[in-house]
Each structure stands twice: as C-alpha cells, then as structure tokens.
Motif scaffolding. Structure first.
Motif, mmCIF file in Angstrom:
data_model
loop_
_atom_site.group_PDB
_atom_site.id
_atom_site.type_symbol
_atom_site.label_atom_id
_atom_site.label_comp_id
_atom_site.label_asym_id
_atom_site.label_seq_id
_atom_site.Cartn_x
_atom_site.Cartn_y
_atom_site.Cartn_z
ATOM 1 N N VAL A 1 0.828 -1.205 0.000
ATOM 2 C CA VAL A 1 0.000 0.000 0.000
ATOM 3 C C VAL A 1 0.864 1.257 0.000
ATOM 4 C CG1 VAL A 1 -1.763 1.297 1.246
ATOM 5 C CG2 VAL A 1 -1.931 -1.203 1.097
ATOM 6 N N ALA A 2 1.858 1.300 0.892
ATOM 7 C CA ALA A 2 2.749 2.459 0.939
ATOM 8 C C ALA A 2 3.550 2.588 -0.350
ATOM 9 C CB ALA A 2 3.690 2.341 2.136
ATOM 10 N N ALA A 3 4.029 1.452 -0.884
ATOM 11 C CA ALA A 3 4.826 1.506 -2.111
ATOM 12 C C ALA A 3 3.979 1.954 -3.299
ATOM 13 C CB ALA A 3 5.438 0.141 -2.393
ATOM 14 N N ALA A 4 2.715 1.514 -3.346
ATOM 15 C CA ALA A 4 1.847 1.888 -4.462
ATOM 16 C C ALA A 4 1.546 3.383 -4.469
ATOM 17 C CB ALA A 4 0.548 1.088 -4.407
ATOM 18 N N GLU A 5 1.593 4.016 -3.293
ATOM 19 C CA GLU A 5 1.385 5.468 -3.244
ATOM 20 C C GLU A 5 2.438 6.201 -4.062
ATOM 21 O OE1 GLU A 5 -0.989 7.282 -2.058
ATOM 22 O OE2 GLU A 5 -2.158 5.681 -1.141
ATOM 23 N N ALA A 6 3.632 5.610 -4.110
ATOM 24 C CA ALA A 6 4.713 6.184 -4.915
ATOM 25 C C ALA A 6 4.694 5.666 -6.348
ATOM 26 C CB ALA A 6 6.061 5.885 -4.268
ATOM 27 N N GLY A 7 3.792 4.711 -6.639
ATOM 28 C CA GLY A 7 3.625 4.204 -7.993
ATOM 29 C C GLY A 7 4.555 3.083 -8.381
ATOM 30 N N ASP A 8 5.380 2.580 -7.443
ATOM 31 C CA ASP A 8 6.351 1.535 -7.791
ATOM 32 C C ASP A 8 6.526 0.596 -6.601
ATOM 33 O OD1 ASP A 8 8.499 -0.036 -8.651
ATOM 34 O OD2 ASP A 8 9.452 1.639 -9.693
ATOM 35 N N LEU A 9 6.203 -0.690 -6.801
ATOM 36 C CA LEU A 9 6.337 -1.680 -5.729
ATOM 37 C C LEU A 9 7.756 -2.209 -5.606
ATOM 38 C CD1 LEU A 9 3.100 -3.868 -6.173
ATOM 39 C CD2 LEU A 9 3.377 -1.638 -5.053
ATOM 40 N N GLY A 10 8.621 -1.896 -6.569
ATOM 41 C CA GLY A 10 10.000 -2.352 -6.503
ATOM 42 C C GLY A 10 10.166 -3.786 -6.959
ATOM 43 N N ARG A 11 11.145 -4.462 -6.381
ATOM 44 C CA ARG A 11 11.506 -5.820 -6.798
ATOM 45 C C ARG A 11 10.757 -6.892 -6.021
ATOM 46 N NH1 ARG A 11 16.001 -8.217 -9.340
ATOM 47 N NH2 ARG A 11 16.455 -10.341 -8.652
ATOM 48 N N GLY A 12 10.423 -6.606 -4.765
ATOM 49 C CA GLY A 12 9.806 -7.620 -3.933
ATOM 50 C C GLY A 12 10.788 -8.714 -3.546
ATOM 51 N N GLU A 13 10.254 -9.778 -2.971
ATOM 52 C CA GLU A 13 11.064 -10.914 -2.520
ATOM 53 C C GLU A 13 10.626 -12.165 -3.257
ATOM 54 O OE1 GLU A 13 11.794 -13.476 1.626
ATOM 55 O OE2 GLU A 13 10.328 -11.834 1.552
ATOM 56 N N ILE A 14 11.577 -12.859 -3.888
ATOM 57 C CA ILE A 14 11.266 -14.104 -4.592
ATOM 58 C C ILE A 14 11.159 -15.229 -3.567
ATOM 59 C CG2 ILE A 14 12.042 -15.798 -6.280
ATOM 60 C CD1 ILE A 14 13.484 -13.527 -7.740
ATOM 61 N N LEU A 15 9.985 -15.833 -3.472
ATOM 62 C CA LEU A 15 9.748 -16.919 -2.520
ATOM 63 C C LEU A 15 9.865 -18.291 -3.175
ATOM 64 C CD1 LEU A 15 6.571 -15.501 -0.737
ATOM 65 C CD2 LEU A 15 8.946 -15.309 0.030
ATOM 66 N N VAL A 16 9.372 -18.400 -4.395
ATOM 67 C CA VAL A 16 9.348 -19.676 -5.121
ATOM 68 C C VAL A 16 9.800 -19.405 -6.544
ATOM 69 C CG1 VAL A 16 7.911 -21.593 -5.933
ATOM 70 C CG2 VAL A 16 7.402 -20.510 -3.729
ATOM 71 N N ASP A 17 10.706 -20.236 -7.064
ATOM 72 C CA ASP A 17 11.174 -20.101 -8.446
ATOM 73 C C ASP A 17 11.424 -21.506 -8.987
ATOM 74 O OD1 ASP A 17 12.101 -19.222 -10.862
ATOM 75 O OD2 ASP A 17 13.715 -17.972 -10.059
ATOM 76 N N LEU A 18 10.526 -21.990 -9.842
ATOM 77 C CA LEU A 18 10.576 -23.371 -10.319
ATOM 78 C C LEU A 18 10.583 -23.412 -11.838
ATOM 79 C CD1 LEU A 18 7.870 -24.960 -7.975
ATOM 80 C CD2 LEU A 18 10.354 -25.009 -7.657
ATOM 81 N N ASP A 19 11.225 -24.442 -12.399
ATOM 82 C CA ASP A 19 11.173 -24.653 -13.833
ATOM 83 C C ASP A 19 10.556 -26.016 -14.117
ATOM 84 O OD1 ASP A 19 13.186 -26.569 -13.403
ATOM 85 O OD2 ASP A 19 14.796 -25.208 -13.999
ATOM 86 N N GLN A 20 10.647 -26.487 -15.363
ATOM 87 C CA GLN A 20 9.948 -27.700 -15.772
ATOM 88 C C GLN A 20 10.494 -28.966 -15.123
ATOM 89 O OE1 GLN A 20 10.291 -27.953 -20.008
ATOM 90 N NE2 GLN A 20 12.516 -27.994 -20.000
ATOM 91 N N ARG A 21 11.594 -28.867 -14.387
ATOM 92 C CA ARG A 21 12.064 -30.042 -13.644
ATOM 93 C C ARG A 21 11.149 -30.337 -12.460
ATOM 94 N NH1 ARG A 21 18.115 -27.985 -12.804
ATOM 95 N NH2 ARG A 21 16.883 -26.079 -12.471
#
Length: 245
Positions: free
Chosen positions: A179-199
């Motif tokens: 909510v605070a980040a959206a007030e500035a119009g940019d949420l940034g990078r965030g945190e990657i929690l899950v990153d999976l491929d076809q394996r």
C-alpha cells in the motif's frame, strides 16, 4: 475453493486435508455458467474469465480478457451487477488482460495485468471511481498470472514464463508493504519466494490464493490451466510461507 474458467464457467469445491494440512480430495464440487446483467449465460468473446477476487462473504469480482472488464456479483452463479469502468482497457493486449485481482487491505480493488506497460508489469488500484497506476520490476521473462493479499497484508504475485526450448517456469513474489509503495507508484523488486522450472511438477500456473494457517504462516495455493490440451495438466500446488517480517 472458488475458481473461474476461461470458457465462462465458475467452480466451487471443498478441499479435504490430512493431519499435516495437505490437500487429499475435492468434495461437494459444483460448476455452472457465468451470467451477464440480464441473467443470461455469457457467450462469444465475453466468456474469457481470468481472475477472481473475494468481496465479502460470498460476493466476487471477476476479471475478463479479450473483452476487457471487471464485474461484480453477489455470488459466483449470480448475474453481473456492476462494472469497474475506470479500468484503462485500451492499454491491455487482447489476450493479456487482468490476470491478478485482489481486494487490498486499503479497501481498494487491485488489478494486475499480464500486459507489460513501459517494459514492466503494471497494475491499478481501483477505488471510488479512480484508477491509480503502479508498476513493479520485471525479473527475467516472467509475466504476472495471478495475485492475492495474504493475512499478513503482503501482496503475493504469481508469474509465469514459457518458451518452446526453455519450457515452462513459475515464480511467486511477495511485496511486504504494497500500500505504501503503491502510493509512490512503484512496488520495486519484492522478494522471490518460489522459483521453479519444468524439472518440478508444474504446468501453466495461472491462479493464486493466500490464506492463514493455524500457526500464523501463510498458505499459498496455486492452480494451473491446462488450456484444454491433452498434453497439459490441471495441477494444484500449495506452499507454506513464513509471515513477512
């Protein structure tokens, strides 16, 4: 569980779990057609439902692409009663509309598009007739396909990538103070929690919901769309995530 499909249908079911909290079965499933304001079943290019947000105990907002719009209903099987007209649909690609839809802790309806605007993922906070735009950093080739707010107030975004040679990938990011980040119009990078491929056992992952677990953690449920293709699968995955600090 509540879901919508891109051929104009809705689905409800009860998820049965074991002692460890893992889903073991679907029970009491019901399915029916999504309906327009006149209580007639949707047809043609108006059927492509892509996103769903809760609105109170039984009400929902549903996002559609091709004929881009977001409509409200008192229940999944009820006729449409309201349309969010402030959505800037002219900026959306025909087959890359609102893939993420969620009611935020600020009371606004948050809509996230699969269309990249200015080379980055983009969305809007729809509140009292005004659409306030925001963006967030694109990482790799992934594009948003689902979103929900967790009980911790964080915004969780599901992203997908596909290429003929590299196969399918999925990623989940968490934006801890959206909510605070959206007030500035940019949420940034965030945190990657899950990153999976076809394996991993994934497919065309397109739906995400977040709920509280008894221990205070967050349960993320992810569902795939098999595109009515015999070589693809409908897969439900769940991840247990520690609450954002």
């Amino acid at each position: 569980m509540r879901a919508v499909g891109d051929r104009g249908v809705w689905l409800t079911a009860r998820l049965e779990r074991n002692a460890a909290g893992a889903v073991t079965a679907f029970r009491d499933a019901e399915i029916g057609p999504l309906r327009d304001r006149r209580d007639a079943a949707l047809f043609g290019r108006r059927i492509d439902a892509e996103s769903l947000a809760r609105d109170g105990a039984s009400g929902v907002w549903i996002g559609f692409e091709q004929r881009h719009r977001i409509t409200a209903r008192d229940a999944l099987g009820a006729p449409a009663r309201e349309t969010a007209t402030q959505l800037p649909t002219a900026r959306l690609g025909r087959n890359s509309g609102i893939e993420g839809l969620a009611r935020g802790p600020d009371g606004a309806l948050w809509a996230i598009a699969e269309t990249l605007i200015g080379g980055a993922p983009a969305g809007w906070r729809l509140d009292r007739g005004v659409a306030r735009p925001f963006r967030f950093e694109r990482i790799g080739r992934h594009k948003p396909t689902g979103a929900d707010f967790g009980p911790d107030g964080a915004l969780y975004v599901l992203e997908r990538d596909y290429g003929f040679f590299r196969g399918v990938r999925m990623r989940i990011r968490r934006f801890a103070d959206p909510v605070a980040a959206a007030e500035a119009g940019d949420l940034g990078r965030g945190e990657i929690l899950v990153d999976l491929d076809q394996r991993a056992r994934i497919d065309n992952m397109e739906a995400l919901s977040a709920e509280a677990a008894p221990d205070g953690s967050v349960i993320l449920t992810v569902l795939s769309d098999d595109n009515f293709n015999a070589v693809q699968q409908t897969i439900l995955l769940q991840f247990q995530i520690s609450a954002a600090e």
